[in-house]
Design a protein around this motif. Structure first.
Motif, PDB file in Angstrom:
ATOM      1  N   ALA A  89      10.088  -5.316  -5.563  1.00 44.88           N
ATOM      2  CA  ALA A  89       9.990  -4.337  -4.485  1.00 44.88           C
ATOM      3  C   ALA A  89       9.020  -4.794  -3.396  1.00 44.88           C
ATOM      4  N   SER A  90       8.623  -6.068  -3.470  1.00 40.84           N
ATOM      5  CA  SER A  90       7.561  -6.507  -2.566  1.00 40.84           C
ATOM      6  C   SER A  90       8.097  -7.349  -1.417  1.00 40.84           C
ATOM      7  N   TYR A  91       7.445  -7.226  -0.263  1.00 37.67           N
ATOM      8  CA  TYR A  91       7.767  -8.070   0.872  1.00 37.67           C
ATOM      9  C   TYR A  91       6.972  -9.360   0.772  1.00 37.67           C
ATOM     10  N   ARG A  92       7.472 -10.396   1.464  1.00 37.07           N
ATOM     11  CA  ARG A  92       6.716 -11.650   1.509  1.00 37.07           C
ATOM     12  C   ARG A  92       5.493 -11.434   2.394  1.00 37.07           C
ATOM     13  N   PHE A 136      -7.556  -3.274   1.829  1.00 33.63           N
ATOM     14  CA  PHE A 136      -6.372  -3.007   1.014  1.00 33.63           C
ATOM     15  C   PHE A 136      -5.599  -1.822   1.598  1.00 33.63           C
ATOM     16  N   ASP A 137      -5.064  -2.032   2.805  1.00 36.33           N
ATOM     17  CA  ASP A 137      -4.355  -0.965   3.506  1.00 36.33           C
ATOM     18  C   ASP A 137      -2.847  -1.029   3.206  1.00 36.33           C
ATOM     19  N   GLU A 138      -2.084  -0.173   3.882  1.00 35.59           N
ATOM     20  CA  GLU A 138      -0.631  -0.084   3.653  1.00 35.59           C
ATOM     21  C   GLU A 138       0.059  -1.432   3.821  1.00 35.59           C
ATOM     22  N   GLN A 139      -0.387  -2.178   4.845  1.00 37.03           N
ATOM     23  CA  GLN A 139       0.244  -3.472   5.145  1.00 37.03           C
ATOM     24  C   GLN A 139       0.049  -4.450   3.970  1.00 37.03           C
ATOM     25  N   VAL A 140      -1.159  -4.458   3.407  1.00 35.67           N
ATOM     26  CA  VAL A 140      -1.435  -5.338   2.265  1.00 35.67           C
ATOM     27  C   VAL A 140      -0.680  -4.850   1.028  1.00 35.67           C
ATOM     28  N   VAL A 141      -0.670  -3.545   0.824  1.00 38.79           N
ATOM     29  CA  VAL A 141       0.012  -2.986  -0.353  1.00 38.79           C
ATOM     30  C   VAL A 141       1.480  -3.408  -0.380  1.00 38.79           C
ATOM     31  N   TYR A 181     -10.042   0.587 -19.553  1.00 41.52           N
ATOM     32  CA  TYR A 181     -10.157   0.777 -18.102  1.00 41.52           C
ATOM     33  C   TYR A 181      -9.681  -0.473 -17.392  1.00 41.52           C
ATOM     34  N   ASP A 182      -8.902  -0.268 -16.334  1.00 40.60           N
ATOM     35  CA  ASP A 182      -8.521  -1.359 -15.442  1.00 40.60           C
ATOM     36  C   ASP A 182      -9.126  -1.017 -14.081  1.00 40.60           C
ATOM     37  N   LEU A 183     -10.210  -1.698 -13.742  1.00 35.70           N
ATOM     38  CA  LEU A 183     -10.983  -1.305 -12.553  1.00 35.70           C
ATOM     39  C   LEU A 183     -10.591  -2.137 -11.333  1.00 35.70           C
ATOM     40  N   GLY A 184     -10.207  -1.439 -10.268  1.00 36.21           N
ATOM     41  CA  GLY A 184      -9.621  -2.092  -9.115  1.00 36.21           C
ATOM     42  C   GLY A 184      -8.211  -2.487  -9.512  1.00 36.21           C
ATOM     43  N   CYS A 185      -7.460  -1.488  -9.962  1.00 31.30           N
ATOM     44  CA  CYS A 185      -6.168  -1.767 -10.622  1.00 31.30           C
ATOM     45  C   CYS A 185      -5.066  -2.161  -9.646  1.00 31.30           C
ATOM     46  N   SER A 186      -5.287  -1.969  -8.341  1.00 34.43           N
ATOM     47  CA  SER A 186      -4.243  -2.241  -7.338  1.00 34.43           C
ATOM     48  C   SER A 186      -2.924  -1.591  -7.772  1.00 34.43           C
ATOM     49  N   ARG A 223       1.324   3.826  -5.253  1.00 32.45           N
ATOM     50  CA  ARG A 223       2.393   2.939  -5.744  1.00 32.45           C
ATOM     51  C   ARG A 223       2.232   2.583  -7.212  1.00 32.45           C
ATOM     52  N   ALA A 224       0.978   2.486  -7.662  1.00 33.18           N
ATOM     53  CA  ALA A 224       0.760   2.185  -9.089  1.00 33.18           C
ATOM     54  C   ALA A 224       1.311   3.324  -9.944  1.00 33.18           C
TER      55      ALA A 224
END
Ligand SMILES: C[S@@+](CC[C@H](N)C(=O)[O-])C[C@H]1O[C@@H](n2cnc3c(N)ncnc32)[C@H](O)[C@@H]1O
Ligand SMILES: O=C(O)C(=O)C[C@]1(C(=O)O)C=C[C@@H](O)C=C1
Length: 258
Positions: free
Chosen positions: A16-19, A35-40, A76-81, A112-113
């Motif tokens: 589901a990811s863009y290049r 870590f904004d929308e564009q990076v996500v 715990y997964d910290l900074g889980c993105s 999204r996570a």
């Protein structure tokens, strides 16, 4: 059980990811990386092409959890993105084996996570919380993972976070810390950074992308030496830590609580 195919773990997200083309055109002013929308939107592609060994580390986290985690313990997964660590663990461990809380500061990542976990592993008890890992109230846990997250905290905040995590871990618990690192020796470091840039070129990044990303990460991602990481873990109380993975200037450490 799923076969051990480390590089395929985040395929669900990659589909589901863009290049990543964020730094592909000349920018008048390169803004600090966030870590904004564009990076996500392109994050799975970005991290796979930018972090040597990322897929290998994820694959091994499931193996480490299977070996070290008390049955039913909390993780715990910290900074889980986007939840890659949770997906890796869910791919190796049954829903009864663990519960997991992912924490991230970025609302776009958290949203999204949550969707990914609901779709990919609905039977696992995995929650995602929007929060700051520096001020989080941790419950007792058997494993804590910081997969390329501590490097984004101000250096002056790092000791206090690791101390809090040491307190939260149960006896026998483990902390896994993956980080971009810097070598204390200037020549060694220069070689690692040059080969890292070659790694990025080999993964399709242009000179412009490499240099603009480097500018964007200045003062945002501040790497420590491996020695500094081990010393911090010892200061926090961990009787033993070791480096279990290194690929160029990226490494992963494990610390054990007795
Ligand atoms: C490189 S990414 C982590 C990648 C992820 N762990 C993985 O394995 O795919 C760093 C993440 O840390 C998050 N982050 C940075 N500072 C944070 C903080 N103080 N509290 C919570 N999350 C933070 C960012 O929003 C970002 O999603
Ligand atoms: O691209 C770089 O230079 C990196 O350091 C890679 C890195 C990281 O280590 O977290 C930086 C930002 C993105 O989160 C993805 C990867």
């Amino acid at each position: 059980m799923t076969p051990f195919r480390p590089d395929s773990i985040s395929n669900a997200m990659n589909d589901a990811s863009y290049r990543d083309a964020i730094f592909s055109t000349p920018l008048d002013r390169v803004a600090s990386f966030s870590f904004d929308e564009q990076v996500v939107a392109c994050f799975p592609d970005m991290i796979r092409r930018s972090v040597p060994g990322y897929g290998q580390i994820l694959g091994m986290l499931g193996v480490i959890a299977a070996r070290h985690l008390r049955h039913g313990a909390h993780v715990y997964d910290l900074g889980c993105s986007l939840g890659a660590v949770g997906l890796a663990l869910a791919g190796r461990l049954s829903p009864e084996a663990f519960t997991l809380t992912g924490v991230d500061l970025s609302p776009a990542m958290v949203e999204r996570a949550r969707t990914t976990f609901a779709q990919e592993c609905p039977h696992h008890a995995i929650e995602v919380v929007e929060g700051d890992i520096r001020h989080f109230n941790y419950r007792a846990s058997g494993m804590i993972v910081l997969n390329f997250t501590l490097q984004f905290l101000a250096p002056s905040d790092r000791d206090a976070v690791i101390e809090k995590l040491y307190e939260a871990l149960e006896p026998g618990g483990v902390l896994v810390l993956s980080e971009k690192i810097v070598a204390a020796d200037e020549e060694e470091n220069a070689w690692l950074v040059e080969r890292y840039h070659d790694f990025k070129r080999a993964n399709g990044y242009s000179e412009l992308e490499i240099s603009q990303k480097r500018t964007a990460l200045e003062n945002v991602l501040i790497p420590d030496t491996l020695e500094a990481h081990h010393a911090r873990l010892a200061r926090a109380g961990f009787p033993r830590s070791q480096t279990w993975f290194q690929y160029l200037n990226f490494a992963s450490l494990i610390a054990f609580k007795n």
